[in-house]
Design a protein around this motif. Sequence first.
Motif, PDB file in Angstrom:
ATOM      1  N   LEU A 127       9.170 -18.618 -11.575  1.00 14.93           N
ATOM      2  CA  LEU A 127       9.934 -17.640 -12.348  1.00 14.93           C
ATOM      3  C   LEU A 127       9.534 -16.216 -11.982  1.00 14.93           C
ATOM      4  CD1 LEU A 127      10.030 -19.082 -15.980  1.00 14.93           C
ATOM      5  CD2 LEU A 127      11.863 -19.050 -14.309  1.00 14.93           C
ATOM      6  N   SER A 128       8.251 -16.028 -11.713  1.00 18.62           N
ATOM      7  CA  SER A 128       7.729 -14.692 -11.440  1.00 18.62           C
ATOM      8  C   SER A 128       8.051 -14.214 -10.034  1.00 18.62           C
ATOM      9  CB  SER A 128       6.209 -14.679 -11.658  1.00 18.62           C
ATOM     10  OG  SER A 128       5.887 -15.036 -12.983  1.00 18.62           O
ATOM     11  N   LEU A 129       8.446 -15.121  -9.149  1.00 19.85           N
ATOM     12  CA  LEU A 129       8.738 -14.741  -7.774  1.00 19.85           C
ATOM     13  C   LEU A 129       9.918 -13.767  -7.700  1.00 19.85           C
ATOM     14  CD1 LEU A 129       8.151 -15.009  -4.775  1.00 19.85           C
ATOM     15  CD2 LEU A 129       9.569 -17.084  -4.739  1.00 19.85           C
ATOM     16  N   LEU A 130      10.945 -13.972  -8.526  1.00 17.64           N
ATOM     17  CA  LEU A 130      12.078 -13.056  -8.529  1.00 17.64           C
ATOM     18  C   LEU A 130      11.641 -11.655  -8.947  1.00 17.64           C
ATOM     19  CD1 LEU A 130      14.887 -15.285 -10.078  1.00 17.64           C
ATOM     20  CD2 LEU A 130      14.537 -14.695  -7.672  1.00 17.64           C
ATOM     21  N   ARG A 131      10.732 -11.588  -9.896  1.00 17.27           N
ATOM     22  CA  ARG A 131      10.195 -10.288 -10.318  1.00 17.27           C
ATOM     23  C   ARG A 131       9.376  -9.661  -9.190  1.00 17.27           C
ATOM     24  NH1 ARG A 131      10.790  -5.796 -13.475  1.00 17.27           N
ATOM     25  NH2 ARG A 131       8.762  -4.871 -13.927  1.00 17.27           N
ATOM     26  N   ALA A 132       8.630 -10.480  -8.475  1.00 14.20           N
ATOM     27  CA  ALA A 132       7.835  -9.973  -7.346  1.00 14.20           C
ATOM     28  C   ALA A 132       8.746  -9.379  -6.274  1.00 14.20           C
ATOM     29  CB  ALA A 132       6.984 -11.094  -6.766  1.00 14.20           C
ATOM     30  N   ASN A 133       9.867 -10.054  -5.997  1.00 15.60           N
ATOM     31  CA  ASN A 133      10.828  -9.516  -5.033  1.00 15.60           C
ATOM     32  C   ASN A 133      11.333  -8.147  -5.481  1.00 15.60           C
ATOM     33  OD1 ASN A 133      10.647 -11.923  -3.567  1.00 15.60           O
ATOM     34  ND2 ASN A 133      12.412 -12.829  -4.595  1.00 15.60           N
ATOM     35  N   TYR A 134      11.635  -8.034  -6.769  1.00 12.56           N
ATOM     36  CA  TYR A 134      12.123  -6.765  -7.317  1.00 12.56           C
ATOM     37  C   TYR A 134      11.065  -5.670  -7.174  1.00 12.56           C
ATOM     38  CZ  TYR A 134      13.252  -3.236 -10.810  1.00 12.56           C
ATOM     39  OH  TYR A 134      13.484  -2.045 -11.448  1.00 12.56           O
ATOM     40  N   LEU A 135       9.806  -5.987  -7.484  1.00 14.78           N
ATOM     41  CA  LEU A 135       8.745  -4.984  -7.398  1.00 14.78           C
ATOM     42  C   LEU A 135       8.573  -4.482  -5.969  1.00 14.78           C
ATOM     43  CD1 LEU A 135       6.072  -6.580  -9.772  1.00 14.78           C
ATOM     44  CD2 LEU A 135       7.575  -4.632 -10.248  1.00 14.78           C
ATOM     45  N   PHE A 136       8.676  -5.387  -5.008  1.00 12.92           N
ATOM     46  CA  PHE A 136       8.561  -4.971  -3.609  1.00 12.92           C
ATOM     47  C   PHE A 136       9.720  -4.050  -3.222  1.00 12.92           C
ATOM     48  CE2 PHE A 136       9.509  -5.988   0.973  1.00 12.92           C
ATOM     49  CZ  PHE A 136       8.507  -5.178   1.490  1.00 12.92           C
ATOM     50  N   LYS A 137      10.908  -4.350  -3.725  1.00 10.99           N
ATOM     51  CA  LYS A 137      12.080  -3.530  -3.383  1.00 10.99           C
ATOM     52  C   LYS A 137      11.988  -2.113  -3.943  1.00 10.99           C
ATOM     53  CE  LYS A 137      15.240  -7.467  -3.001  1.00 10.99           C
ATOM     54  NZ  LYS A 137      16.413  -8.178  -3.570  1.00 10.99           N
ATOM     55  N   GLN A 138      11.104  -1.905  -4.914  1.00 10.32           N
ATOM     56  CA  GLN A 138      10.926  -0.568  -5.472  1.00 10.32           C
ATOM     57  C   GLN A 138       9.972   0.283  -4.645  1.00 10.32           C
ATOM     58  OE1 GLN A 138      13.143  -0.075  -8.010  1.00 10.32           O
ATOM     59  NE2 GLN A 138      13.510  -2.207  -7.388  1.00 10.32           N
ATOM     60  N   THR A 139       9.370  -0.296  -3.620  1.00  7.80           N
ATOM     61  CA  THR A 139       8.465   0.458  -2.745  1.00  7.80           C
ATOM     62  C   THR A 139       9.219   0.967  -1.530  1.00  7.80           C
ATOM     63  OG1 THR A 139       7.806  -1.456  -1.386  1.00  7.80           O
ATOM     64  CG2 THR A 139       6.618  -1.106  -3.470  1.00  7.80           C
ATOM     65  N   LYS A 158       0.827  -9.973   2.225  1.00 12.18           N
ATOM     66  CA  LYS A 158       1.127  -8.742   1.494  1.00 12.18           C
ATOM     67  C   LYS A 158       1.977  -8.999   0.256  1.00 12.18           C
ATOM     68  CE  LYS A 158       0.886  -5.786   5.600  1.00 12.18           C
ATOM     69  NZ  LYS A 158       1.657  -4.904   6.518  1.00 12.18           N
ATOM     70  N   GLY A 159       2.730 -10.098   0.248  1.00  8.52           N
ATOM     71  CA  GLY A 159       3.561 -10.384  -0.915  1.00  8.52           C
ATOM     72  C   GLY A 159       2.766 -10.849  -2.123  1.00  8.52           C
ATOM     73  N   GLN A 160       1.515 -11.267  -1.902  1.00 11.20           N
ATOM     74  CA  GLN A 160       0.701 -11.798  -2.997  1.00 11.20           C
ATOM     75  C   GLN A 160       0.481 -10.770  -4.103  1.00 11.20           C
ATOM     76  OE1 GLN A 160      -0.821 -14.778  -3.528  1.00 11.20           O
ATOM     77  NE2 GLN A 160      -0.229 -15.848  -1.675  1.00 11.20           N
ATOM     78  N   ILE A 161       0.289  -9.514  -3.729  1.00 17.14           N
ATOM     79  CA  ILE A 161      -0.004  -8.502  -4.745  1.00 17.14           C
ATOM     80  C   ILE A 161       1.184  -8.297  -5.672  1.00 17.14           C
ATOM     81  CG2 ILE A 161       0.710  -6.586  -3.254  1.00 17.14           C
ATOM     82  CD1 ILE A 161      -2.104  -6.588  -5.902  1.00 17.14           C
ATOM     83  N   PHE A 162       2.406  -8.439  -5.147  1.00 14.09           N
ATOM     84  CA  PHE A 162       3.595  -8.261  -5.982  1.00 14.09           C
ATOM     85  C   PHE A 162       3.766  -9.448  -6.934  1.00 14.09           C
ATOM     86  CE2 PHE A 162       4.310  -5.824  -2.097  1.00 14.09           C
ATOM     87  CZ  PHE A 162       4.521  -4.570  -2.632  1.00 14.09           C
ATOM     88  N   LEU A 163       3.442 -10.634  -6.453  1.00 17.29           N
ATOM     89  CA  LEU A 163       3.504 -11.803  -7.331  1.00 17.29           C
ATOM     90  C   LEU A 163       2.445 -11.703  -8.419  1.00 17.29           C
ATOM     91  CD1 LEU A 163       4.774 -14.519  -7.981  1.00 17.29           C
ATOM     92  CD2 LEU A 163       3.199 -15.589  -6.361  1.00 17.29           C
TER      93      LEU A 163
END
Length: 295
Positions: A127-139, A158-163
């Motif tokens: 469930l949190s992966l979609l949020r992680a994708n969104y957080l990365f897109k804000q950078t 590098k994706g681990q920190i967003f998750l």
Amino acid sequence: MAFTLGEPNTVLTESIRSMIIMGERMTGKTENCAQLPNALLIDILGHAKNYITKAKIWDFQKELARENAEIDAANKALLAANPQAMKKPLYSPYSYLFEFSKYLKALPKDKKPAFLIVDSLTDLEQLSLLRANYLFKQTGPGATYTGNNVIADLDYGKGQIFLKDAIKPITDNFLLGSTECTIFLGHLTTKTSVKEKELTVSDIDLTSQIKKLLTGNVEATAILSRNATGAQNTLDFKNLGDSLIVGGRPSHVKGKEFIISELRDDQGKLATDGNHLTTFWENIFPDYFKTLTNK
């Protein structure tokens, strides 16, 4: 500013405020934990409907659908009265679970469940992966990202920190959402390490940063499994070098294994197909069960 220095500990408590229970799929994690008294089970995938429980069940999928249906109906009524009105957005699975975690944290102590059971960490991570994708897109680097899995798509982990940034607010709230213990259920996996010799060890089925985040914060981690009889479940806190994370800080469980439940037939005999489940959570939470006995 004045500081007070603490005294040495001289008395050990027999309480566990947070715990991860791992196990293979369909070995009894949900059913056994759902027998805890004064408990709330957060059922992300709807598995709890298969069991008789003592715990109250919060059916995530059902509640999300109900909430969004109510929002949709309200939006239709609003637009019928005013076509220029701004619709209220529907909840995403992540945002709805986050709001519920905040609700549990904010409850007064006398309204919180004694035990909060999160079933399961693997589903929460997804469930949190979609949020992680969104957080990365804000950078800056993520402004043109069109993928749907930063864990798989970004090099060097590098994706681990967003998750981690996505899941931590929810797990932090859950840890404060119970008065006795918050229990996270997780799926078990194995890993093979080759140094001087090949060694197969048990591990939890999570990405590396989430595993570090959670196992570093909880007080105990255990493996739940069926023993040789098939009619008993054991909860194992022992680590003999065959696990990456199993163990417990509280002295009453450290390095120990417990029979946590038994299935018996109508004649009282142990039976893999028995209909009578008895659990022995008082061995894991003796302080709490003493309070129940004294009431």
